[in-house]
Design a protein around this motif. Structure first.
Motif, PDB file in Angstrom:
ATOM      1  N   ASP A   2       0.839  -1.352  -0.006  1.00 16.56           N
ATOM      2  CA  ASP A   2      -0.037   0.117  -0.055  1.00 16.56           C
ATOM      3  C   ASP A   2       0.927   1.280   0.013  1.00 16.56           C
ATOM      4  O   ASP A   2       1.896   1.272   0.639  1.00 16.56           O
ATOM      5  N   SER A   3       0.179   2.118  -0.587  1.00 12.68           N
ATOM      6  CA  SER A   3       1.200   3.682  -0.530  1.00 12.68           C
ATOM      7  C   SER A   3       2.107   3.842  -1.468  1.00 12.68           C
ATOM      8  O   SER A   3       2.934   4.779  -1.247  1.00 12.68           O
ATOM      9  N   VAL A   4       2.710   2.918  -2.173  1.00 15.80           N
ATOM     10  CA  VAL A   4       3.855   2.909  -3.069  1.00 15.80           C
ATOM     11  C   VAL A   4       3.434   2.531  -4.213  1.00 15.80           C
ATOM     12  O   VAL A   4       2.692   1.527  -4.377  1.00 15.80           O
ATOM     13  N   MET A   5       4.142   3.199  -5.385  1.00 15.13           N
ATOM     14  CA  MET A   5       3.788   2.619  -6.656  1.00 15.13           C
ATOM     15  C   MET A   5       5.391   2.880  -7.352  1.00 15.13           C
ATOM     16  O   MET A   5       6.161   3.503  -7.022  1.00 15.13           O
ATOM     17  N   PRO A   6       5.707   2.276  -8.420  1.00 10.99           N
ATOM     18  CA  PRO A   6       6.824   2.120  -9.314  1.00 10.99           C
ATOM     19  C   PRO A   6       7.102   3.757  -9.669  1.00 10.99           C
ATOM     20  O   PRO A   6       5.965   4.238  -9.892  1.00 10.99           O
ATOM     21  N   LEU A   7       8.269   4.135 -10.024  1.00 13.43           N
ATOM     22  CA  LEU A   7       8.524   5.506 -10.545  1.00 13.43           C
ATOM     23  C   LEU A   7       8.045   5.535 -11.912  1.00 13.43           C
ATOM     24  O   LEU A   7       8.103   4.618 -12.579  1.00 13.43           O
ATOM     25  N   SER A   8       7.741   6.905 -12.183  1.00 13.51           N
ATOM     26  CA  SER A   8       7.357   7.242 -13.671  1.00 13.51           C
ATOM     27  C   SER A   8       6.436   6.464 -14.017  1.00 13.51           C
ATOM     28  O   SER A   8       6.298   6.393 -15.262  1.00 13.51           O
ATOM     29  N   ASP A   9       5.279   6.316 -13.201  1.00 13.00           N
ATOM     30  CA  ASP A   9       4.221   5.309 -13.776  1.00 13.00           C
ATOM     31  C   ASP A   9       4.610   4.186 -14.534  1.00 13.00           C
ATOM     32  O   ASP A   9       3.578   3.787 -15.333  1.00 13.00           O
ATOM     33  N   ASP A  10       5.461   3.614 -14.214  1.00 10.59           N
ATOM     34  CA  ASP A  10       5.918   2.144 -14.834  1.00 10.59           C
ATOM     35  C   ASP A  10       4.842   1.303 -14.376  1.00 10.59           C
ATOM     36  O   ASP A  10       4.210   1.513 -13.237  1.00 10.59           O
ATOM     37  N   ASP A  11       4.685   0.054 -15.164  1.00  8.72           N
ATOM     38  CA  ASP A  11       3.931  -0.836 -14.533  1.00  8.72           C
ATOM     39  C   ASP A  11       4.330  -1.664 -13.511  1.00  8.72           C
ATOM     40  O   ASP A  11       3.818  -2.639 -12.757  1.00  8.72           O
ATOM     41  N   HIS A  12       5.833  -1.692 -13.489  1.00  3.59           N
ATOM     42  CA  HIS A  12       6.667  -2.867 -12.544  1.00  3.59           C
ATOM     43  C   HIS A  12       7.460  -1.989 -11.987  1.00  3.59           C
ATOM     44  O   HIS A  12       8.074  -0.955 -12.355  1.00  3.59           O
ATOM     45  N   PHE A  13       8.138  -2.368 -10.706  1.00  2.00           N
ATOM     46  CA  PHE A  13       9.056  -1.847 -10.121  1.00  2.00           C
ATOM     47  C   PHE A  13      10.376  -2.463 -10.610  1.00  2.00           C
ATOM     48  O   PHE A  13      10.453  -3.292 -11.486  1.00  2.00           O
ATOM     49  N   SER A  14      11.583  -1.545 -10.504  1.00  2.00           N
ATOM     50  CA  SER A  14      12.982  -1.419 -11.387  1.00  2.00           C
ATOM     51  C   SER A  14      13.492  -2.951 -10.650  1.00  2.00           C
ATOM     52  O   SER A  14      13.218  -3.152  -9.738  1.00  2.00           O
ATOM     53  N   PRO A  15      14.440  -3.497 -11.235  1.00  2.00           N
ATOM     54  CA  PRO A  15      15.115  -4.428 -10.713  1.00  2.00           C
ATOM     55  C   PRO A  15      15.911  -3.954  -9.503  1.00  2.00           C
ATOM     56  O   PRO A  15      16.335  -4.746  -8.522  1.00  2.00           O
ATOM     57  N   GLU A  16      16.267  -2.545  -9.396  1.00  2.00           N
ATOM     58  CA  GLU A  16      16.828  -2.055  -8.324  1.00  2.00           C
ATOM     59  C   GLU A  16      16.045  -2.373  -7.052  1.00  2.00           C
ATOM     60  O   GLU A  16      16.428  -2.572  -5.942  1.00  2.00           O
ATOM     61  N   ALA A  17      14.493  -1.807  -7.355  1.00  2.00           N
ATOM     62  CA  ALA A  17      13.787  -2.130  -6.169  1.00  2.00           C
ATOM     63  C   ALA A  17      13.528  -3.576  -5.662  1.00  2.00           C
ATOM     64  O   ALA A  17      13.530  -3.654  -4.587  1.00  2.00           O
ATOM     65  N   ASP A  18      13.652  -4.516  -6.670  1.00  2.00           N
ATOM     66  CA  ASP A  18      13.289  -5.752  -6.458  1.00  2.00           C
ATOM     67  C   ASP A  18      14.526  -6.090  -5.682  1.00  2.00           C
ATOM     68  O   ASP A  18      14.405  -6.844  -4.407  1.00  2.00           O
ATOM     69  N   ALA A  19      15.763  -5.853  -5.806  1.00  3.88           N
ATOM     70  CA  ALA A  19      16.799  -6.226  -5.170  1.00  3.88           C
ATOM     71  C   ALA A  19      16.919  -5.416  -3.678  1.00  3.88           C
ATOM     72  O   ALA A  19      17.038  -6.257  -2.791  1.00  3.88           O
ATOM     73  N   ALA A  20      16.456  -4.295  -3.728  1.00 10.30           N
ATOM     74  CA  ALA A  20      16.382  -3.569  -2.274  1.00 10.30           C
ATOM     75  C   ALA A  20      15.038  -4.380  -1.445  1.00 10.30           C
ATOM     76  O   ALA A  20      15.506  -4.582  -0.205  1.00 10.30           O
ATOM     77  N   MET A  21      14.030  -4.827  -2.092  1.00 10.04           N
ATOM     78  CA  MET A  21      13.202  -5.681  -1.315  1.00 10.04           C
ATOM     79  C   MET A  21      13.882  -6.971  -0.855  1.00 10.04           C
ATOM     80  O   MET A  21      13.360  -7.357   0.455  1.00 10.04           O
ATOM     81  N   SER A  22      14.434  -7.706  -1.655  1.00  7.12           N
ATOM     82  CA  SER A  22      15.369  -8.760  -1.137  1.00  7.12           C
ATOM     83  C   SER A  22      15.822  -8.344  -0.037  1.00  7.12           C
ATOM     84  O   SER A  22      16.148  -9.373   0.929  1.00  7.12           O
ATOM     85  N   GLU A  23      16.785  -7.634  -0.153  1.00  8.73           N
ATOM     86  CA  GLU A  23      17.644  -7.233   0.945  1.00  8.73           C
ATOM     87  C   GLU A  23      17.083  -6.788   2.230  1.00  8.73           C
ATOM     88  O   GLU A  23      17.540  -7.136   3.532  1.00  8.73           O
ATOM     89  N   MET A  24      15.820  -6.079   2.037  1.00  8.98           N
ATOM     90  CA  MET A  24      15.351  -5.497   3.321  1.00  8.98           C
ATOM     91  C   MET A  24      14.497  -6.704   3.889  1.00  8.98           C
ATOM     92  O   MET A  24      14.060  -6.594   5.234  1.00  8.98           O
TER      93      MET A  24
END
Length: 78
Positions: A2-24
């Motif tokens: 909730d309350s977050v969405m990909p940058l620049s109205d993309d449909d998907h999160f970037s690979p960097e965002a995916d990697a950060a999620m895995s890290e966190m």
């Protein structure tokens, strides 16, 4: 989430965002709080990570790292 969405109205999160999620979220206790539901019934969550004595809102952390944008409600922005 909730309350977050990909940058620049993309449909998907970037690979960097995916990697950060895995890290966190890897090898740590997590707490998920359902805050609302999407129009299709998908639960939207705030996701918290517990690291030692610190509790981190992962939704907000993605935004602070420049990997997502904060919106009051993702589905109200569609």
């Amino acid at each position: 989430m909730d309350s977050v969405m990909p940058l620049s109205d993309d449909d998907h999160f970037s690979p960097e965002a995916d990697a950060a999620m895995s890290e966190m979220t890897g090898n740590t206790a997590l707490l998920a709080q359902v805050t609302s539901y999407s129009p299709t019934g998908l639960p939207l969550i705030q996701l918290w990570s517990v690291v030692g004595d610190e509790v981190v809102l992962i939704n907000r952390s993605l935004v602070e790292r420049g990997l997502a944008q904060w919106v009051d409600s993702y589905y109200s922005s569609l």
